[in-house]
Design a protein around this motif. Structure first.
Motif, PDB file in Angstrom:
ATOM      1  N   THR A  62       9.913  10.513   7.089  1.00 52.78           N
ATOM      2  CA  THR A  62      11.141  11.235   6.888  1.00 52.78           C
ATOM      3  C   THR A  62      12.025   9.847   6.171  1.00 52.78           C
ATOM      4  O   THR A  62      11.684   8.269   6.519  1.00 52.78           O
ATOM      5  CB  THR A  62      11.809  11.299   8.181  1.00 52.78           C
TER       6      THR A  62
ATOM      7  N   ALA B 191      14.540   9.607  10.587  1.00 47.31           N
ATOM      8  CA  ALA B 191      14.266   9.575  12.232  1.00 47.31           C
ATOM      9  C   ALA B 191      13.628   8.726  12.466  1.00 47.31           C
ATOM     10  O   ALA B 191      12.742   7.804  12.573  1.00 47.31           O
ATOM     11  CB  ALA B 191      13.491  10.965  11.681  1.00 47.31           C
TER      12      ALA B 191
ATOM     13  N   ASP C 272      13.069   7.796  17.090  1.00 47.89           N
ATOM     14  CA  ASP C 272      12.445   7.746  18.222  1.00 47.89           C
ATOM     15  C   ASP C 272      12.952   7.181  19.154  1.00 47.89           C
ATOM     16  O   ASP C 272      12.375   5.841  18.864  1.00 47.89           O
ATOM     17  CB  ASP C 272      11.050   8.669  18.566  1.00 47.89           C
TER      18      ASP C 272
ATOM     19  N   GLY D  64      19.005  11.395  12.176  1.00 38.56           N
ATOM     20  CA  GLY D  64      17.655  11.332  12.978  1.00 38.56           C
ATOM     21  C   GLY D  64      17.598  10.568  14.118  1.00 38.56           C
ATOM     22  O   GLY D  64      16.218  10.422  14.334  1.00 38.56           O
ATOM     23  N   GLN D  65      18.482  10.142  14.737  1.00 40.12           N
ATOM     24  CA  GLN D  65      17.610   9.765  16.189  1.00 40.12           C
ATOM     25  C   GLN D  65      17.962  10.196  16.969  1.00 40.12           C
ATOM     26  O   GLN D  65      18.681  11.892  17.256  1.00 40.12           O
ATOM     27  CB  GLN D  65      19.085   8.637  16.143  1.00 40.12           C
ATOM     28  N   LYS D  66      16.570  10.679  17.418  1.00 37.04           N
ATOM     29  CA  LYS D  66      16.453  11.063  19.107  1.00 37.04           C
ATOM     30  C   LYS D  66      15.948  10.570  20.464  1.00 37.04           C
ATOM     31  O   LYS D  66      15.045   9.293  19.661  1.00 37.04           O
ATOM     32  CB  LYS D  66      15.035  12.567  18.827  1.00 37.04           C
TER      33      LYS D  66
END
Length: 119
Positions: free
Chosen positions: A63, A66, A68, A105-107
């Motif tokens: 990605t 992204a 996590d 893109g951060q979760k």
């Protein structure tokens, strides 16, 4: 009069400079639903100011942006230092906290570790 003023000022300076304490409430981790289990991933330890907890950030391969971010439920004391690269396994759980993504893109997740070691 001067003595009271300086004593008050001294007390205020000590209380305002105290280091924030790290939260140690793991009940929220157990009370949220499982998103996915992970095994042997690489990440880096960071301190999340909003949550007042340590987190492990992991770039998602393949990605562009992204990442996590797992707010760690319980991190061994010897790894409680920003910038430490780790290999970890565990369970990502639904995040219900206050931290907000800074890039698209951060979760955020809660991260319940089953294994973690410094690289």
């Amino acid at each position: 009069m001067k003595t009271r003023f300086f004593a008050g000022l001294l007390l205020l300076s000590f209380t305002s400079c105290q280091k924030d304490t790290i939260r140690d409430d793991n009940s929220v981790c157990a009370s949220t639903s499982t998103v996915r289990k992970v095994t042997d991933l690489a990440g880096i330890i960071q301190f999340n100011q909003t949550e007042q907890r340590f987190a492990i950030s992991r770039y998602v391969p393949g990605t562009i942006d992204a990442v996590d971010i797992g707010i760690v439920c319980e991190l061994p004391k010897n790894l409680q230092q920003e910038g430490v690269r780790v290999q970890f396994s565990g369970t990502y759980r639904e995040y219900t906290g206050k931290a907000k993504p800074q890039i698209g893109g951060q979760k955020y997740y809660y991260l319940e570790l089953t294994e973690v070691k410094a690289n």
